[in-house]
Design a protein around this motif. Structure first.
Motif, PDB file in Angstrom:
ATOM      1  N   VAL A 246       4.455   6.399  -2.268  1.00 56.14           N
ATOM      2  CA  VAL A 246       5.848   6.480  -1.833  1.00 56.14           C
ATOM      3  C   VAL A 246       6.039   7.768  -1.053  1.00 56.14           C
ATOM      4  O   VAL A 246       5.717   8.854  -1.536  1.00 56.14           O
ATOM      5  N   ILE A 247       6.547   7.639   0.175  1.00 58.77           N
ATOM      6  CA  ILE A 247       6.807   8.790   1.039  1.00 58.77           C
ATOM      7  C   ILE A 247       8.314   8.901   1.246  1.00 58.77           C
ATOM      8  O   ILE A 247       8.957   7.937   1.666  1.00 58.77           O
ATOM      9  N   LEU A 248       8.861  10.060   0.946  1.00 57.53           N
ATOM     10  CA  LEU A 248      10.288  10.315   1.156  1.00 57.53           C
ATOM     11  C   LEU A 248      10.456  11.228   2.353  1.00 57.53           C
ATOM     12  O   LEU A 248       9.763  12.240   2.480  1.00 57.53           O
ATOM     13  N   GLU A 249      11.384  10.876   3.243  1.00 62.48           N
ATOM     14  CA  GLU A 249      11.649  11.693   4.418  1.00 62.48           C
ATOM     15  C   GLU A 249      13.128  11.648   4.737  1.00 62.48           C
ATOM     16  O   GLU A 249      13.803  10.641   4.474  1.00 62.48           O
ATOM     17  N   ASN A 250      13.646  12.746   5.265  1.00 67.04           N
ATOM     18  CA  ASN A 250      15.020  12.772   5.741  1.00 67.04           C
ATOM     19  C   ASN A 250      15.222  11.697   6.806  1.00 67.04           C
ATOM     20  O   ASN A 250      14.376  11.491   7.672  1.00 67.04           O
ATOM     21  N   GLU A 251      16.340  11.005   6.747  1.00 66.25           N
ATOM     22  CA  GLU A 251      16.580   9.859   7.625  1.00 66.25           C
ATOM     23  C   GLU A 251      16.577  10.229   9.110  1.00 66.25           C
ATOM     24  O   GLU A 251      16.039   9.483   9.945  1.00 66.25           O
TER      25      GLU A 251
ATOM     26  N   HIS B 106       0.833  -1.204   0.000  1.00 68.04           N
ATOM     27  CA  HIS B 106       0.000   0.000   0.000  1.00 68.04           C
ATOM     28  C   HIS B 106       0.867   1.254   0.000  1.00 68.04           C
ATOM     29  O   HIS B 106       0.632   2.198  -0.764  1.00 68.04           O
ATOM     30  N   THR B 107       1.907   1.263   0.876  1.00 67.69           N
ATOM     31  CA  THR B 107       2.743   2.450   1.052  1.00 67.69           C
ATOM     32  C   THR B 107       4.187   2.028   1.306  1.00 67.69           C
ATOM     33  O   THR B 107       4.436   1.038   2.003  1.00 67.69           O
ATOM     34  N   VAL B 108       5.117   2.778   0.754  1.00 61.74           N
ATOM     35  CA  VAL B 108       6.547   2.596   1.011  1.00 61.74           C
ATOM     36  C   VAL B 108       7.097   3.915   1.547  1.00 61.74           C
ATOM     37  O   VAL B 108       6.924   4.967   0.915  1.00 61.74           O
ATOM     38  N   ALA B 109       7.735   3.878   2.701  1.00 62.06           N
ATOM     39  CA  ALA B 109       8.373   5.060   3.276  1.00 62.06           C
ATOM     40  C   ALA B 109       9.884   4.904   3.156  1.00 62.06           C
ATOM     41  O   ALA B 109      10.427   3.855   3.503  1.00 62.06           O
ATOM     42  N   VAL B 110      10.540   5.953   2.670  1.00 61.89           N
ATOM     43  CA  VAL B 110      11.978   5.908   2.391  1.00 61.89           C
ATOM     44  C   VAL B 110      12.681   6.967   3.224  1.00 61.89           C
ATOM     45  O   VAL B 110      12.344   8.152   3.157  1.00 61.89           O
ATOM     46  N   GLY B 111      13.661   6.537   3.997  1.00 58.47           N
ATOM     47  CA  GLY B 111      14.513   7.464   4.734  1.00 58.47           C
ATOM     48  C   GLY B 111      15.846   7.593   4.027  1.00 58.47           C
ATOM     49  O   GLY B 111      16.519   6.594   3.766  1.00 58.47           O
TER      50      GLY B 111
ATOM     51  N   PRO C 173      25.195   9.276  -4.096  1.00 56.60           N
ATOM     52  CA  PRO C 173      25.180   8.623  -5.416  1.00 56.60           C
ATOM     53  C   PRO C 173      23.875   8.883  -6.166  1.00 56.60           C
ATOM     54  O   PRO C 173      22.807   9.052  -5.560  1.00 56.60           O
ATOM     55  N   ALA C 174      23.958   8.877  -7.481  1.00 59.14           N
ATOM     56  CA  ALA C 174      22.794   9.176  -8.311  1.00 59.14           C
ATOM     57  C   ALA C 174      21.721   8.103  -8.218  1.00 59.14           C
ATOM     58  O   ALA C 174      20.554   8.365  -8.529  1.00 59.14           O
ATOM     59  N   TRP C 175      22.093   6.883  -7.757  1.00 60.75           N
ATOM     60  CA  TRP C 175      21.070   5.838  -7.691  1.00 60.75           C
ATOM     61  C   TRP C 175      20.028   6.131  -6.619  1.00 60.75           C
ATOM     62  O   TRP C 175      18.945   5.539  -6.640  1.00 60.75           O
ATOM     63  N   HIS C 176      20.300   7.048  -5.683  1.00 59.23           N
ATOM     64  CA  HIS C 176      19.273   7.441  -4.710  1.00 59.23           C
ATOM     65  C   HIS C 176      18.053   8.014  -5.435  1.00 59.23           C
ATOM     66  O   HIS C 176      16.914   7.613  -5.185  1.00 59.23           O
ATOM     67  N   ALA C 177      18.302   8.976  -6.316  1.00 59.69           N
ATOM     68  CA  ALA C 177      17.191   9.571  -7.072  1.00 59.69           C
ATOM     69  C   ALA C 177      16.562   8.552  -8.011  1.00 59.69           C
ATOM     70  O   ALA C 177      15.335   8.526  -8.192  1.00 59.69           O
ATOM     71  N   GLU C 178      17.362   7.690  -8.603  1.00 61.16           N
ATOM     72  CA  GLU C 178      16.828   6.655  -9.486  1.00 61.16           C
ATOM     73  C   GLU C 178      15.941   5.673  -8.719  1.00 61.16           C
ATOM     74  O   GLU C 178      14.924   5.214  -9.240  1.00 61.16           O
ATOM     75  N   LEU C 179      16.332   5.371  -7.485  1.00 64.78           N
ATOM     76  CA  LEU C 179      15.519   4.468  -6.666  1.00 64.78           C
ATOM     77  C   LEU C 179      14.150   5.067  -6.399  1.00 64.78           C
ATOM     78  O   LEU C 179      13.123   4.384  -6.497  1.00 64.78           O
ATOM     79  N   LEU C 180      14.114   6.338  -6.044  1.00 70.57           N
ATOM     80  CA  LEU C 180      12.833   6.988  -5.783  1.00 70.57           C
ATOM     81  C   LEU C 180      11.951   6.966  -7.024  1.00 70.57           C
ATOM     82  O   LEU C 180      10.748   6.700  -6.944  1.00 70.57           O
ATOM     83  N   ALA C 181      12.554   7.235  -8.186  1.00 69.15           N
ATOM     84  CA  ALA C 181      11.787   7.207  -9.427  1.00 69.15           C
ATOM     85  C   ALA C 181      11.250   5.810  -9.707  1.00 69.15           C
ATOM     86  O   ALA C 181      10.087   5.643 -10.123  1.00 69.15           O
ATOM     87  N   ALA C 182      12.067   4.783  -9.469  1.00 72.04           N
ATOM     88  CA  ALA C 182      11.632   3.411  -9.717  1.00 72.04           C
ATOM     89  C   ALA C 182      10.517   2.993  -8.750  1.00 72.04           C
ATOM     90  O   ALA C 182       9.556   2.321  -9.147  1.00 72.04           O
ATOM     91  N   LEU C 183      10.635   3.379  -7.485  1.00 69.96           N
ATOM     92  CA  LEU C 183       9.584   3.047  -6.515  1.00 69.96           C
ATOM     93  C   LEU C 183       8.268   3.728  -6.880  1.00 69.96           C
ATOM     94  O   LEU C 183       7.191   3.151  -6.719  1.00 69.96           O
ATOM     95  N   ARG C 184       8.357   4.945  -7.380  1.00 72.09           N
ATOM     96  CA  ARG C 184       7.141   5.681  -7.732  1.00 72.09           C
ATOM     97  C   ARG C 184       6.460   5.126  -8.973  1.00 72.09           C
ATOM     98  O   ARG C 184       5.336   5.515  -9.294  1.00 72.09           O
ATOM     99  N   GLU C 185       7.124   4.200  -9.656  1.00 75.62           N
ATOM    100  CA  GLU C 185       6.517   3.528 -10.797  1.00 75.62           C
ATOM    101  C   GLU C 185       5.720   2.289 -10.376  1.00 75.62           C
ATOM    102  O   GLU C 185       5.029   1.698 -11.217  1.00 75.62           O
ATOM    103  N   LEU C 186       5.814   1.884  -9.111  1.00 72.59           N
ATOM    104  CA  LEU C 186       5.050   0.720  -8.654  1.00 72.59           C
ATOM    105  C   LEU C 186       3.562   1.065  -8.685  1.00 72.59           C
ATOM    106  O   LEU C 186       3.132   2.056  -8.085  1.00 72.59           O
ATOM    107  N   PRO C 187       2.745   0.270  -9.343  1.00 71.18           N
ATOM    108  CA  PRO C 187       1.324   0.611  -9.474  1.00 71.18           C
ATOM    109  C   PRO C 187       0.574   0.512  -8.145  1.00 71.18           C
ATOM    110  O   PRO C 187       0.728  -0.456  -7.398  1.00 71.18           O
ATOM    111  N   GLY C 188      -0.204   1.559  -7.861  1.00 73.61           N
ATOM    112  CA  GLY C 188      -1.058   1.543  -6.680  1.00 73.61           C
ATOM    113  C   GLY C 188      -0.328   1.645  -5.361  1.00 73.61           C
ATOM    114  O   GLY C 188      -0.894   1.332  -4.311  1.00 73.61           O
TER     115      GLY C 188
END
Length: 402
Positions: free
Chosen positions: A191-196, A149-154, A173-188
């Motif tokens: 994705v919540i991003l927050e400072n760790e 339902h929801t993924v929270a990323v620190g 590293p640039a894969w941090h931003a790529e990871l967020l983009a990939a997670l936001r492609e998961l259907p339904g």
């Protein structure tokens, strides 16, 4: 003239449902009688809401409880924790830790993944992000979870409260931003991003050293330094997400000043892991040359073990406490939070002994009275805060909470 307004029947039902669901979440299975006693609602109202929540799949009968009364045993009602699932990430420069949990926040499966530095290859950064997402989905399948339902990323860096975008304050590293983009492609999946560090602060507030306090600051002492600011029970992020970036705080004792792109001349240069290890070596304590958070944690623990047997643990801890108090005093005279919690690897390793030394030194630097506590949320504070954050989002959706 103000006209008094009463809740509509549908609004009252929604409020009662949320009240019952949160009680079942916090206290576990309850009987209808216990729900009536805890909510103050009438017998018909409780019976109605239990029927309604049962039909929605949020509540189920899970057993019976024998009571000192005539007639059959009372039914036990519980939240259906499998009604929705969530995931939480702790993203670091060299890899990630993740957990998959149910609606009640119970961990069902977990995974750790090391990510080698892809260098300047953009395709390799995207491939690393895709591999992390596959690991997440494989972990969910292992726990027999069909949908998140929801993924929270620190993650380290500034998270813009308006846009949710991550801005690096260092060389991430640039894969941090790529990871967020990939997670936001998961259907339904939300994705919540927050400072760790903000997530770690939430964990301390809800389950750790700051329980029962609506005003405190978590000072994170690890590889780098940061803070989570909670005032009036609310996490304060600042207009651009920069509240708590105390690694850039100018303090005496450093060899330079911080810059917009580097915090080496700031508070980070005094109490970051490399500085802690260098201080230990200056006091004759062995420190791992890696100078990372694990090395700083180990040397603080060694200093505590050396107390009382003539080895130089005490002077090292005193000087470390003085350094921590320098930056902390600036926070206290501006915000007056009344309580500071020391977290991160160094804060956790120092425990109550380091916290008490910081509190004594702080009392001599500032007229603002401040209690200093050792963090209690542990090494999984960031993941714990991410689980809490994701769980709150799921309940807002399923329970209809504002």
């Amino acid at each position: 003239m103000t006209t008094a307004r009463t809740a509509t029947p549908s609004t009252a039902r929604a409020i009662n449902d949320r009240l019952a669901l949160n009680l079942l979440l916090d206290q576990g299975p309850l009987t209808a009688t216990e729900l009536r006693e805890l909510t103050g609602l009438s017998r018909p109202t409780v019976a109605d809401l239990l029927d309604r929540l049962g039909r929605s799949g949020l509540v189920a009968v899970v057993g019976e409880r024998g009571e000192q009364r005539r007639g059959p045993n009372a039914r036990l009602y519980a939240l259906v924790a499998s009604r929705a699932h969530l995931a939480a990430f702790d993203v670091r420069s060299g890899g990630v830790s993740l957990v998959v949990a149910d609606l009640a926040g119970r961990t069902l499966a977990a995974a750790d993944l090391v990510v080698e530095d892809p260098g300047a290859d953009a395709a390799a950064h995207r491939a690393a992000a895709d591999r992390i997402v596959r690991t997440l989905l494989d972990t969910a399948r292992r726990a027999e979870v069909p949908h998140l339902h929801t993924v929270a990323v620190g993650a380290p860096g500034l998270v813009d409260p308006a846009t949710g975008r991550l801005q690096s304050t260092g060389e991430l590293p640039a894969w941090h931003a790529e990871l967020l983009a990939a997670l936001r492609e998961l259907p339904g999946t939300e994705v919540i991003l927050e400072n760790e560090v903000n997530l770690a602060g939430r964990a301390e507030y809800r389950t750790g050293a700051a329980r029962g306090r609506d005003d405190f600051v978590l000072v994170w002492l690890g590889h780098s330094v940061g803070a989570a600011v909670v005032l009036d029970g609310k996490l304060r992020r600042g207009i651009g997400g920069g509240a708590g970036e105390i690694c850039f705080l100018p303090v005496p004792g450093t060899t330079a000043l911080p810059t917009a792109t580097g915090c080496e001349g700031g508070f980070h240069g005094l109490v970051g892991s490399a500085a802690v290890c260098a201080l230990a070596r200056a006091h004759g304590l062995p420190a791992d040359p890696a100078d990372d958070a694990a090395a700083a944690e180990a040397v603080v623990r060694a200093a505590l073990d050396a107390l009382g047997d003539g080895r130089p643990g005490g002077p090292f801890l005193d000087e470390l406490a003085e350094r921590i108090a320098l930056g902390t005093s600036a926070i206290c005279v501006v915000l007056d939070p009344g309580c500071v919690v020391l977290g991160g690897e160094v804060g956790r390793a120092g425990g109550a002994e380091l916290a008490s030394r910081v509190e004594r030194r702080l009392a001599g630097l500032s007229p603002v009275r401040t209690e200093v506590r050792a963090g209690e949320a542990g090494g999984g504070a960031i993941l714990g805060g991410a689980v809490l954050t994701a769980g709150d989002a799921v309940r807002r959706d399923l329970f209809g909470e504002p």
